[in-house]
Motif scaffolding. Structure first.
Motif, PDB file in Angstrom:
ATOM      1  N   MET A 244      96.189  53.463  36.137  1.00  0.00           N
ATOM      2  CA  MET A 244      96.417  54.892  35.640  1.00  0.00           C
ATOM      3  C   MET A 244      96.074  55.683  36.487  1.00  0.00           C
ATOM      4  SD  MET A 244      92.128  52.765  33.766  1.00  0.00           S
ATOM      5  CE  MET A 244      91.846  54.634  33.697  1.00  0.00           C
ATOM      6  N   ILE A 245      96.123  55.897  37.569  1.00  0.00           N
ATOM      7  CA  ILE A 245      96.605  57.382  38.118  1.00  0.00           C
ATOM      8  C   ILE A 245      97.700  56.924  38.339  1.00  0.00           C
ATOM      9  CG2 ILE A 245      96.171  57.631  40.999  1.00  0.00           C
ATOM     10  CD1 ILE A 245      93.769  56.429  40.911  1.00  0.00           C
ATOM     11  N   GLY A 246      98.718  56.649  38.851  1.00  0.00           N
ATOM     12  CA  GLY A 246     100.485  56.328  38.463  1.00  0.00           C
ATOM     13  C   GLY A 246     100.582  57.107  37.145  1.00  0.00           C
ATOM     14  N   TYR A 247      99.869  56.081  36.046  1.00  0.00           N
ATOM     15  CA  TYR A 247     100.927  56.760  35.159  1.00  0.00           C
ATOM     16  C   TYR A 247     100.055  59.020  33.742  1.00  0.00           C
ATOM     17  CZ  TYR A 247     102.342  56.956  30.140  1.00  0.00           C
ATOM     18  OH  TYR A 247     103.115  56.754  28.544  1.00  0.00           O
ATOM     19  N   GLY A 248      99.094  58.837  35.013  1.00  0.00           N
ATOM     20  CA  GLY A 248      98.649  60.401  34.937  1.00  0.00           C
ATOM     21  C   GLY A 248      99.413  60.969  36.015  1.00  0.00           C
ATOM     22  N   ALA A 249     100.121  60.151  36.872  1.00  0.00           N
ATOM     23  CA  ALA A 249     100.920  61.455  38.239  1.00  0.00           C
ATOM     24  C   ALA A 249     102.244  60.980  37.036  1.00  0.00           C
ATOM     25  CB  ALA A 249     100.989  61.011  39.268  1.00  0.00           C
ATOM     26  N   PHE A 250     102.551  60.537  36.515  1.00  0.00           N
ATOM     27  CA  PHE A 250     103.278  59.987  35.264  1.00  0.00           C
ATOM     28  C   PHE A 250     103.820  61.545  34.537  1.00  0.00           C
ATOM     29  CE2 PHE A 250     105.966  58.586  31.460  1.00  0.00           C
ATOM     30  CZ  PHE A 250     107.339  59.346  31.955  1.00  0.00           C
ATOM     31  N   LEU A 251     102.541  62.124  34.237  1.00  0.00           N
ATOM     32  CA  LEU A 251     102.357  62.564  32.669  1.00  0.00           C
ATOM     33  C   LEU A 251     102.642  63.970  32.738  1.00  0.00           C
ATOM     34  CD1 LEU A 251      99.938  60.245  30.443  1.00  0.00           C
ATOM     35  CD2 LEU A 251     101.951  60.901  30.076  1.00  0.00           C
ATOM     36  N   LEU A 252     101.651  63.725  34.395  1.00  0.00           N
ATOM     37  CA  LEU A 252     101.616  65.420  34.717  1.00  0.00           C
ATOM     38  C   LEU A 252     102.987  65.830  35.534  1.00  0.00           C
ATOM     39  CD1 LEU A 252     100.442  67.954  36.263  1.00  0.00           C
ATOM     40  CD2 LEU A 252      99.814  66.211  38.317  1.00  0.00           C
ATOM     41  N   ALA A 253     103.820  65.113  36.113  1.00  0.00           N
ATOM     42  CA  ALA A 253     105.665  65.130  36.135  1.00  0.00           C
ATOM     43  C   ALA A 253     106.344  65.262  35.699  1.00  0.00           C
ATOM     44  CB  ALA A 253     106.194  64.292  37.632  1.00  0.00           C
ATOM     45  N   LEU A 254     105.943  64.729  34.202  1.00  0.00           N
ATOM     46  CA  LEU A 254     106.788  65.173  32.596  1.00  0.00           C
ATOM     47  C   LEU A 254     106.159  66.206  31.947  1.00  0.00           C
ATOM     48  CD1 LEU A 254     108.879  63.220  31.557  1.00  0.00           C
ATOM     49  CD2 LEU A 254     107.107  62.695  30.319  1.00  0.00           C
ATOM     50  N   GLY A 255     105.285  66.349  32.164  1.00  0.00           N
ATOM     51  CA  GLY A 255     104.622  67.998  31.886  1.00  0.00           C
ATOM     52  C   GLY A 255     105.047  69.640  32.533  1.00  0.00           C
ATOM     53  N   ILE A 256     105.109  68.872  34.079  1.00  0.00           N
ATOM     54  CA  ILE A 256     106.068  70.085  35.302  1.00  0.00           C
ATOM     55  C   ILE A 256     107.145  69.911  34.869  1.00  0.00           C
ATOM     56  CG2 ILE A 256     106.435  71.149  37.250  1.00  0.00           C
ATOM     57  CD1 ILE A 256     103.686  69.685  38.217  1.00  0.00           C
ATOM     58  N   CYS A 257     107.870  69.363  34.667  1.00  0.00           N
ATOM     59  CA  CYS A 257     109.753  69.058  33.784  1.00  0.00           C
ATOM     60  C   CYS A 257     109.559  69.864  32.337  1.00  0.00           C
ATOM     61  CB  CYS A 257     110.146  67.538  34.135  1.00  0.00           C
ATOM     62  SG  CYS A 257     111.400  67.461  32.750  1.00  0.00           S
ATOM     63  N   ARG A 258     108.173  69.657  31.766  1.00  0.00           N
ATOM     64  CA  ARG A 258     109.431  70.406  30.518  1.00  0.00           C
ATOM     65  C   ARG A 258     108.750  72.184  30.389  1.00  0.00           C
ATOM     66  NH1 ARG A 258     109.866  72.541  26.415  1.00  0.00           N
ATOM     67  NH2 ARG A 258     110.188  73.008  24.740  1.00  0.00           N
ATOM     68  N   TRP A 259     107.494  72.123  30.865  1.00  0.00           N
ATOM     69  CA  TRP A 259     106.687  73.659  30.061  1.00  0.00           C
ATOM     70  C   TRP A 259     107.300  74.174  31.631  1.00  0.00           C
ATOM     71  CZ3 TRP A 259     104.046  69.150  27.956  1.00  0.00           C
ATOM     72  CH2 TRP A 259     104.250  69.108  27.088  1.00  0.00           C
ATOM     73  N   TRP A 260     107.523  73.545  32.977  1.00  0.00           N
ATOM     74  CA  TRP A 260     107.014  74.955  34.061  1.00  0.00           C
ATOM     75  C   TRP A 260     108.825  75.126  34.199  1.00  0.00           C
ATOM     76  CZ3 TRP A 260     103.810  75.108  38.251  1.00  0.00           C
ATOM     77  CH2 TRP A 260     104.324  76.450  39.383  1.00  0.00           C
ATOM     78  N   PHE A 261     109.425  73.768  34.468  1.00  0.00           N
ATOM     79  CA  PHE A 261     111.041  74.120  34.366  1.00  0.00           C
ATOM     80  C   PHE A 261     111.802  74.241  32.909  1.00  0.00           C
ATOM     81  CE2 PHE A 261     109.604  72.171  38.569  1.00  0.00           C
ATOM     82  CZ  PHE A 261     110.465  73.155  39.007  1.00  0.00           C
ATOM     83  N   LYS A 262     111.214  74.370  32.118  1.00  0.00           N
ATOM     84  CA  LYS A 262     112.020  74.145  30.554  1.00  0.00           C
ATOM     85  C   LYS A 262     112.750  72.988  30.547  1.00  0.00           C
ATOM     86  CE  LYS A 262     109.329  77.741  30.491  1.00  0.00           C
ATOM     87  NZ  LYS A 262     107.965  77.855  29.200  1.00  0.00           N
TER      88      LYS A 262
END
Length: 384
Positions: A244-262
């Motif tokens: 659960m923690i690791g998958y949360g980190a995956f979603l966070l990294a994916l979110g940064i990939c999509r919305w921070w780095f566009k």
């Protein structure tokens, strides 16, 4: 006298899960590290990482099949930049090779290549480049144009010398180029999706690598020794909170990939989320296996670094696997991250589906089965 086998007990299993959540809650590092490290590494690596490459796997679609077309291909093969891996008979085959990542460039020679040269016209072959790795794409683009120009100049000189002419009305080659997947050759579009897999692996392996070691050093392993808990129950129960923690980190990294780095996700998001979960579990299993070998946190850290450092260099994150020396390349096939890099970048940048990813997915399933089975068998309820 044979010991009676203790059956899998779901109540004990749930109790261990609850215990692990309580232990994580009491350990601030386990809660803060995934978030802090994900943000820090995404930002630092995202702006700092640069790559270089000197070999490019290439497919050739020669529709002319003449001496002139073979000479032209030989010019590419004689350099250090292009290595012909496949000769294909259709444009669809070439496209499939580029989609699957087996080649990074394709040379398409038209059927009228030799005819145009004989008629003093400019032949127009096409160089197609996989732009997911911008550095590789720039190398292919620049070197491809340069090689073609040199061939064209040599061809004109030979023609003029043979005809005794002094003007430049002579046949030549005009190389057309196309960059697929990442036309602007944006470095972030290559680096950031790779970071998602790299950071995910590093965080999850470290978290579970210390799980069993923490039990030993705090003495709580003794409490488990006197219980009828089975190895399978303990290992799986310990994994679930970290999944659960690791998958949360995956979603966070994916979110940064999509919305921070566009970086837009061109493929199936749900497929990426599903295969990302598979990799999370695989990486956590690696950490759990490490914890069964390590006797203390120092050993766990050393073993973790043995896993992490080669994966940074040999997974395709920094260097394309085609550019890795042949004698080192087999090591990359033993690194699960290598397969997830293909999945991650394939879905995000190329938009490819499962028909191109099933081999990498199968490899992750095999790794997960072997690693988790080994970890369960290695665990012994003893202080030795």
């Amino acid at each position: 006298m044979k010991k009676n086998k203790v059956p899998f007990n779901f109540q004990r299993f749930i109790a261990i899960i609850k215990k692990e959540f309580i232990q994580i809650r009491r350990d601030p590092f386990s809660m803060r590290a995934p978030i802090g490290m994900t943000i820090m590494m995404m930002v630092l690596f995202g702006y700092a990482v640069n790559t270089e490459v000197d070999h490019i796997a290439t497919a050739v679609f020669d529709q002319s099949k003449t001496q002139q077309s073979r000479e032209y291909i030989d010019k590419f093969e004689s350099t250090q930049y292009f290595v012909t891996k496949y000769s294909v008979s259709s444009e669809d085959e070439l496209t499939a090779l580029l989609d699957s990542g087996r080649v990074k460039a394709g040379i398409m020679i038209p059927a009228d290549f030799a005819t145009d040269l004989k008629q003093n016209k400019s032949a127009q072959p096409l160089l197609v480049i996989d732009g997911t790795d911008p550095t590789l794409a720039r190398t292919a683009l620049n070197s491809g144009v340069l090689i073609s120009n040199h061939y064209s100049v040599d061809l004109r000189e030979k023609f003029l010398n043979a005809k005794g002419m002094t003007d430049m009305k002579a046949p030549g080659v005009e190389l057309n180029t196309k960059v697929w997947y990442n036309p602007n050759m944006d470095n972030n579009k290559f680096t950031i999706p790779g970071l998602v897999g790299l950071i995910l692996q590093n965080i999850t392996v470290m978290l579970t690598a210390f799980a069993m070691v923490r039990e030993k050093e705090r003495g709580t392993i003794e409490q488990l020794i006197v219980t009828p808990i089975k190895s399978t129950e303990l290992i799986l129960a310990k994994l679930i909170p970290y999944i659960m923690i690791g998958y949360g980190a995956f979603l966070l990294a994916l979110g940064i990939c999509r919305w921070w780095f566009k970086v837009q996700i061109l493929g199936n998001v749900f497929l990426l989320l599903l295969l990302g979960a598979l990799f999370v579990i695989c990486a956590l299993a690696i950490g759990m296996l490490i914890s069964t070998f390590a006797r203390n946190q120092s050993q766990a850290m050393q073993l973790t670094m043995i896993i992490i450092l080669p994966s940074v260099l040999l997974s395709g994150f920094v260097f394309p696997l085609e550019a890795v020396p042949v004698w080192i390349r087999p090591i990359s096939f033993l690194i699960p991250l290598s397969y997830f890099m293909q999945i991650d970048r394939g879905i995000i940048l190329k938009g490819i589906e499962m028909n191109y990813l099933w081999q990498d997915t199968l490899a992750l399933v095999v790794f997960l089965t072997i690693i988790l089975t080994t970890a369960i068998k290695r665990f012994k309820k003893s202080l030795d």
